[in-house]
Design a protein around this motif. Structure first.
Motif, PDB file in Angstrom:
ATOM      1  N   MET A 221      33.066  37.856  61.401  1.00  0.00           N
ATOM      2  CA  MET A 221      34.113  36.883  61.142  1.00  0.00           C
ATOM      3  C   MET A 221      34.950  37.290  59.940  1.00  0.00           C
ATOM      4  N   ALA A 222      36.171  36.801  59.924  1.00  0.00           N
ATOM      5  CA  ALA A 222      37.056  36.969  58.771  1.00  0.00           C
ATOM      6  C   ALA A 222      37.530  35.596  58.347  1.00  0.00           C
ATOM      7  N   ARG A 223      37.592  35.374  57.036  1.00  0.00           N
ATOM      8  CA  ARG A 223      38.109  34.120  56.490  1.00  0.00           C
ATOM      9  C   ARG A 223      39.322  34.463  55.624  1.00  0.00           C
ATOM     10  N   LEU A 224      40.447  33.862  55.946  1.00  0.00           N
ATOM     11  CA  LEU A 224      41.686  34.193  55.246  1.00  0.00           C
ATOM     12  C   LEU A 224      42.587  32.970  55.156  1.00  0.00           C
ATOM     13  N   ASP A 227      49.140  29.653  55.239  1.00  0.00           N
ATOM     14  CA  ASP A 227      49.870  28.436  54.871  1.00  0.00           C
ATOM     15  C   ASP A 227      48.999  27.464  54.081  1.00  0.00           C
ATOM     16  N   GLY A 228      48.195  27.995  53.193  1.00  0.00           N
ATOM     17  CA  GLY A 228      47.365  27.168  52.337  1.00  0.00           C
ATOM     18  C   GLY A 228      46.061  26.730  52.954  1.00  0.00           C
ATOM     19  N   GLU A 229      45.831  27.024  54.225  1.00  0.00           N
ATOM     20  CA  GLU A 229      44.592  26.634  54.910  1.00  0.00           C
ATOM     21  C   GLU A 229      43.669  27.840  55.057  1.00  0.00           C
ATOM     22  N   LEU A 230      42.393  27.632  54.797  1.00  0.00           N
ATOM     23  CA  LEU A 230      41.418  28.710  54.971  1.00  0.00           C
ATOM     24  C   LEU A 230      40.980  28.733  56.430  1.00  0.00           C
ATOM     25  N   ARG A 231      41.434  29.732  57.173  1.00  0.00           N
ATOM     26  CA  ARG A 231      41.137  29.846  58.596  1.00  0.00           C
ATOM     27  C   ARG A 231      40.018  30.857  58.835  1.00  0.00           C
ATOM     28  N   ALA A 232      39.283  30.623  59.917  1.00  0.00           N
ATOM     29  CA  ALA A 232      38.204  31.522  60.315  1.00  0.00           C
ATOM     30  C   ALA A 232      38.599  32.225  61.613  1.00  0.00           C
ATOM     31  N   TRP A 256      41.440  22.522  54.205  1.00  0.00           N
ATOM     32  CA  TRP A 256      42.564  22.351  55.134  1.00  0.00           C
ATOM     33  C   TRP A 256      43.897  22.504  54.413  1.00  0.00           C
ATOM     34  N   SER A 257      43.888  22.338  53.092  1.00  0.00           N
ATOM     35  CA  SER A 257      45.082  22.614  52.287  1.00  0.00           C
ATOM     36  C   SER A 257      44.633  22.753  50.842  1.00  0.00           C
ATOM     37  N   ALA A 258      44.672  23.956  50.333  1.00  0.00           N
ATOM     38  CA  ALA A 258      44.188  24.198  48.974  1.00  0.00           C
ATOM     39  C   ALA A 258      44.990  23.414  47.938  1.00  0.00           C
ATOM     40  N   LEU A 259      46.278  23.207  48.196  1.00  0.00           N
ATOM     41  CA  LEU A 259      47.135  22.567  47.202  1.00  0.00           C
ATOM     42  C   LEU A 259      47.140  21.042  47.300  1.00  0.00           C
ATOM     43  N   ILE A 260      46.635  20.492  48.411  1.00  0.00           N
ATOM     44  CA  ILE A 260      46.601  19.044  48.587  1.00  0.00           C
ATOM     45  C   ILE A 260      45.170  18.527  48.635  1.00  0.00           C
TER      46      ILE A 260
END
Length: 305
Positions: A221-224, A227-232, A256-260
């Motif tokens: 898996m990759a986590r990246l 748009d501010g969301e950490l997707r897998a 789901w949103s690092a900034l919010i």
């Protein structure tokens, strides 16, 4: 059940679970900052995948590492499970060992998920937290006053959606409820090697936005951040495929949103810490309050009559 009975039950549950709840809330507060720290380290100058592959092969010649973590902001990488420290991407040499935020976050996560090495203690304490909130709701709307009790009740009601959502999503994670939309792609019969996985991810994504690439649950898996969301993403020989969102985990961890979401989790943790501390202080003050003499009580009753 009468309000005094509800209040007594509320008080005793708090006292029994005070210490584990304190540990869970404090470590949760620490982890609330992790998405912000991770997101601040992505972007910038592109990372050369060939350089990552070269360093992985150098520090994990036997191919036993579970994965690799990247920090584009610091221009560093860490080979997971190979016993290697953080590695400077420019020099290819280990970075001098020091106490870092990653160590703090790792300690907080282990403690938050397995307090004293016991996952059941975290789960039972989280269930107790939900019961406390339900009891508070059943006791009705408070009278807001500038007192310790007034601040306790006011914080509970104004922050209720946040403080209730946090333990509920935590319980969903504990019991494996994901509410995933879509079907996870089937994993390859044999996961890719780590160098090959790095090359596959780099074909479609800038590695400066990647947090980690490695084996999880038997799949690569990759986590990246997108748009501010950490997707897998699942990583296969044919490319990368987005995995269905695990909403309880995304909400609970603030990914789901690092900034919010991350700042909201900070506010939630502070509110929970405020509720626990003020609740205990109210109990201590009541225990230390000197009982009025019987004669004084009788006189007050007579005057009231």
């Amino acid at each position: 059940m009468s309000k005094p009975a509800l209040l007594t039950l509320h008080r005793w549950i708090t006292l029994v679970f005070a210490l584990p709840l304190l540990a869970i809330i404090v470590t949760g507060l620490i982890l609330s900052f992790e998405p912000l720290v991770q997101f601040s380290g992505v972007g910038g100058t592109a990372i050369d995948p060939a350089r990552i592959v070269e360093l992985v092969k150098r520090y994990d010649p036997g191919g036993k590492a579970r994965g690799v973590s990247l920090n584009a902001g610091n221009r560093q990488m860490t080979v997971q499970g190979a016993g290697a420290p953080a590695i400077d991407l420019a020099t290819g040499e280990p970075v001098a060992a020091n106490s870092s935020l990653s160590d703090l976050f790792l300690w907080a996560r282990v403690t938050h998920e397995r307090l004293l090495g016991q996952a059941w203690l975290v789960t039972s304490s989280t269930i107790a937290m939900v019961f406390l909130m339900v009891l508070g709701i059943l006791m009705g709307l408070p009278r807001l006053r500038n007192t310790l009790s007034g601040w306790h009740k006011g914080t509970a009601w104004f922050a209720l959606p946040l403080i209730l959502l946090s333990p509920l999503t935590g319980l969903c994670m504990a019991f494996g409820l994901t509410f995933q939309s879509g079907t996870a792609p089937a994993g390859a019969s044999r996961p890719l090697s780590l160098p090959d996985a790095v090359r596959v991810v780099a074909d479609s994504h800038d590695l400066s936005h990647v947090i980690s690439i490695g084996v999880r649950g038997g799949r690569m898996m990759a986590r990246l951040y997108e748009d501010g969301e950490l997707r897998a993403y699942a990583v296969n020989p044919s490319g990368v495929t987005p995995l269905p969102r695990n909403w309880p985990r995304l909400i609970h961890e603030g990914n789901w949103s690092a900034l919010i979401a991350a700042p909201l989790n900070v506010v939630t943790s502070i509110a929970l810490l405020t509720l626990l501390s003020t609740g205990l202080l109210i109990w201590v003050r009541r225990r230390l309050r000197k009982p009025r003499p019987r004669s004084d009580r009788q006189a007050a009753t007579a005057l009231a009559g």
